[in-house]
Write a protein that holds these residues in place. Structure first.
Motif, PDB file in Angstrom:
ATOM      1  N   UNK A 366       0.856  -1.186   0.000  1.00 47.61           N
ATOM      2  CA  UNK A 366       0.000   0.000   0.000  1.00 47.61           C
ATOM      3  C   UNK A 366       0.900   1.245   0.000  1.00 47.61           C
ATOM      4  N   UNK A 367       0.783   2.064  -1.046  1.00 43.50           N
ATOM      5  CA  UNK A 367       1.668   3.242  -1.128  1.00 43.50           C
ATOM      6  C   UNK A 367       1.399   4.266  -0.031  1.00 43.50           C
ATOM      7  N   UNK A 368       0.211   4.238   0.585  1.00 45.17           N
ATOM      8  CA  UNK A 368      -0.038   5.219   1.652  1.00 45.17           C
ATOM      9  C   UNK A 368       0.862   4.956   2.865  1.00 45.17           C
ATOM     10  N   UNK A 369       1.530   3.796   2.886  1.00 45.55           N
ATOM     11  CA  UNK A 369       2.504   3.519   3.960  1.00 45.55           C
ATOM     12  C   UNK A 369       3.601   4.580   4.008  1.00 45.55           C
ATOM     13  N   UNK A 370       3.870   5.238   2.872  1.00 45.45           N
ATOM     14  CA  UNK A 370       4.935   6.239   2.830  1.00 45.45           C
ATOM     15  C   UNK A 370       4.627   7.466   3.700  1.00 45.45           C
ATOM     16  N   UNK A 371       3.346   7.603   4.089  1.00 46.04           N
ATOM     17  CA  UNK A 371       2.972   8.741   4.943  1.00 46.04           C
ATOM     18  C   UNK A 371       3.246   8.472   6.413  1.00 46.04           C
ATOM     19  N   UNK A 372       3.518   7.191   6.754  1.00 43.33           N
ATOM     20  CA  UNK A 372       3.659   6.801   8.169  1.00 43.33           C
ATOM     21  C   UNK A 372       5.118   6.475   8.470  1.00 43.33           C
ATOM     22  N   UNK A 373       5.900   7.517   8.695  1.00 49.40           N
ATOM     23  CA  UNK A 373       7.337   7.352   8.918  1.00 49.40           C
ATOM     24  C   UNK A 373       7.607   7.082  10.393  1.00 49.40           C
ATOM     25  N   UNK A 374       8.322   5.986  10.652  1.00 51.79           N
ATOM     26  CA  UNK A 374       8.648   5.627  12.039  1.00 51.79           C
ATOM     27  C   UNK A 374      10.048   6.087  12.431  1.00 51.79           C
ATOM     28  N   UNK A 375      10.977   6.125  11.468  1.00 51.58           N
ATOM     29  CA  UNK A 375      12.353   6.553  11.758  1.00 51.58           C
ATOM     30  C   UNK A 375      13.043   6.933  10.450  1.00 51.58           C
ATOM     31  N   UNK A 376      13.994   7.841  10.559  1.00 50.26           N
ATOM     32  CA  UNK A 376      14.777   8.266   9.385  1.00 50.26           C
ATOM     33  C   UNK A 376      16.256   8.180   9.745  1.00 50.26           C
ATOM     34  N   UNK A 377      17.021   7.580   8.845  1.00 51.01           N
ATOM     35  CA  UNK A 377      18.485   7.537   9.013  1.00 51.01           C
ATOM     36  C   UNK A 377      19.115   8.258   7.828  1.00 51.01           C
ATOM     37  N   UNK A 378      19.956   9.245   8.125  1.00 49.92           N
ATOM     38  CA  UNK A 378      20.642  10.011   7.065  1.00 49.92           C
ATOM     39  C   UNK A 378      22.132   9.787   7.224  1.00 49.92           C
ATOM     40  N   UNK A 379      22.758   9.243   6.175  1.00 50.85           N
ATOM     41  CA  UNK A 379      24.195   8.947   6.214  1.00 50.85           C
ATOM     42  C   UNK A 379      24.557   8.149   7.470  1.00 50.85           C
ATOM     43  N   UNK A 380      23.674   7.189   7.804  1.00 54.25           N
ATOM     44  CA  UNK A 380      23.946   6.291   8.918  1.00 54.25           C
ATOM     45  C   UNK A 380      23.589   6.831  10.291  1.00 54.25           C
ATOM     46  N   UNK A 381      23.122   8.064  10.357  1.00 55.14           N
ATOM     47  CA  UNK A 381      22.761   8.667  11.654  1.00 55.14           C
ATOM     48  C   UNK A 381      21.250   8.765  11.786  1.00 55.14           C
ATOM     49  N   UNK A 382      20.727   8.377  12.950  1.00 55.49           N
ATOM     50  CA  UNK A 382      19.287   8.479  13.172  1.00 55.49           C
ATOM     51  C   UNK A 382      18.898   9.941  13.415  1.00 55.49           C
ATOM     52  N   UNK A 383      17.900  10.400  12.658  1.00 58.07           N
ATOM     53  CA  UNK A 383      17.450  11.795  12.786  1.00 58.07           C
ATOM     54  C   UNK A 383      16.427  11.879  13.909  1.00 58.07           C
TER      55      UNK A 383
END
Ligand SMILES: [Zn+2]
Length: 383
Positions: A366-383
């Protein structure tokens, strides 16, 4: 120390087959391995994301960090206020899981300056001021020029400022009074000059084009991509079947600037409703003809398009008849290729940047899953 992310499933940016119980190993800012099942190596720092799904950090190939998504996005600001706004916009994109932003039009090379300042930001790819005609679309961003020589000089100027892409306003646009979205602003000599100069410098070139005359110029000159590609006419929108066939057989990719936040209770006026029906038909004809398309947002240009709204672009793409997998690739692996970073972004694979989003549900289901962000990692670091 090596970092190990555990989750319930994984979309790698390319494959339609989900990977169950993945473990993604990260060393510094890079992915070193992606395995399914098993246990992480001893000594790794493990982050167990439970029922979450992993996918590559999203790539929005069309944003404007300098526009604040207000009712008056082009209001005059001094440089300090503009950079503050750009940082806020970039950060909100990052929190929404967008780890790479391609800024397709700013003033004074603000996006390059923001990138140089650093901080907790997505990767920023910049166009600088869009190249436009005197008093043409978005002239107020400072990119007015004319003639083939003027266009060549403008391309070189952007390259010298550190731009990653050249943006040309091939037609007028809705945002700029006195310009005509259905008509071309530049002639063939100027557009050809832009493409050859950009390619000689190793830069991709993308053209803002609504009407068929501008779309034709962009395709015939060999532009790498076309923004919007809406086939607007003087009083609506109408697909040009012959031109769409040419587009489908060319190497030019359409960056379909779609999606907006839900607007409960808002009913568009009849003229706009009729236009939306026509625009949907145009999109479906391009999709059916096999035009290579990616999803982008044009975030910043109005209140329904804030800088984290890319997930709504993906939903819109599928609602209009675009394939589910194309929509997901259009914000990951395919978007990365179009933006010239396909060798390091848009996939979860060894050697790629550790830009990763964890979602609360399976995006392949389901593409609407993209609206439900649980965590973001940028260059290996958790934002
Ligand atoms: Zn735009």
């Amino acid at each position: 120390m090596v970092l190990a992310l555990r989750a319930a499933g994984l979309f790698d940016g390319v494959s339609p087959t989900p990977a169950p119980r993945p473990i993604v190993l990260i060393d510094g800012d890079r992915i070193v391995s992606v395995q399914t099942g098993g246990e992480p190596p001893t000594g790794a720092q493990v982050i167990d994301l439970g029922t979450a799904w992993l996918m590559p950090g999203m790539i929005d190939a069309h944003q404007h960090l300098c526009f604040d998504a207000s009712a008056d996005p082009i209001a005059a600001r001094d440089d300090t206020a503009m950079l503050t706004q750009m940082r806020r916009a970039a950060h909100s994109a990052l929190l929404a899981g967008i780890t790479t932003v391609r800024d397709l039009g700013d003033r004074g090379h603000g996006a390059v300056r923001l990138r140089a300042e650093g901080g907790e930001l997505p990767t920023i790819l910049a166009a600088g001021p869009p190249i436009t005609t005197p008093r043409g679309h978005c002239w107020f961003l400072g990119g007015e020029t004319h003639g083939a020589d003027g266009v060549r000089a403008a391309v070189r100027d952007r390259a010298e400022h550190g731009a990653d892409v050249i943006k040309v306003m091939v037609t007028g646009g809705e945002m700029t009074a006195g310009t005509y979205p259905h008509l071309a602003q530049f002639g063939p000599a100027e557009i050809t000059a832009a493409v050859s100069e950009a390619h000689a410098l190793g830069l991709p070139v993308t053209g803002h084009a609504h009407g068929a005359p501008g779309i034709r110029l962009a395709v015939e000159s060999g532009m790498d991509s076309i923004e919007h590609c809406s086939f607007l006419t003087a009083d609506g929108a109408e697909a040009d079947t012959e031109l769409i066939a040419m587009l489908a057989g060319s190497g030019t990719v359409v960056s379909a600037t779609l999606g907006h936040l839900p607007m409960p209770g808002y009913e568009p006026p009849p003229r706009i409703q009729a236009l939306l029906v026509k625009l949907s038909a145009v999109f479906l004809e391009m999709s059916t003809a096999g035009v290579d398309m990616i999803c982008s947002s044009d975030a910043g240009i109005n209140p329904a398009k804030p800088h984290g709204a890319l997930a709504h672009s993906v939903s819109h793409f599928t609602e209009l008849g675009g394939r589910h997998l194309d929509a997901l690739r259009g914000v990951t692996s395919r978007a990365a290729e179009v933006c010239g970073v396909g060798d390091r972004k848009g996939r979860l694979a060894p050697g790629f940047d550790a830009d990763i989003v964890a979602l609360r549900a399976d995006p392949l289901a389901d593409v609407t899953a993209l609206r439900e962000v649980a965590a973001v990692f940028k260059a290996g670091r958790r934002i």
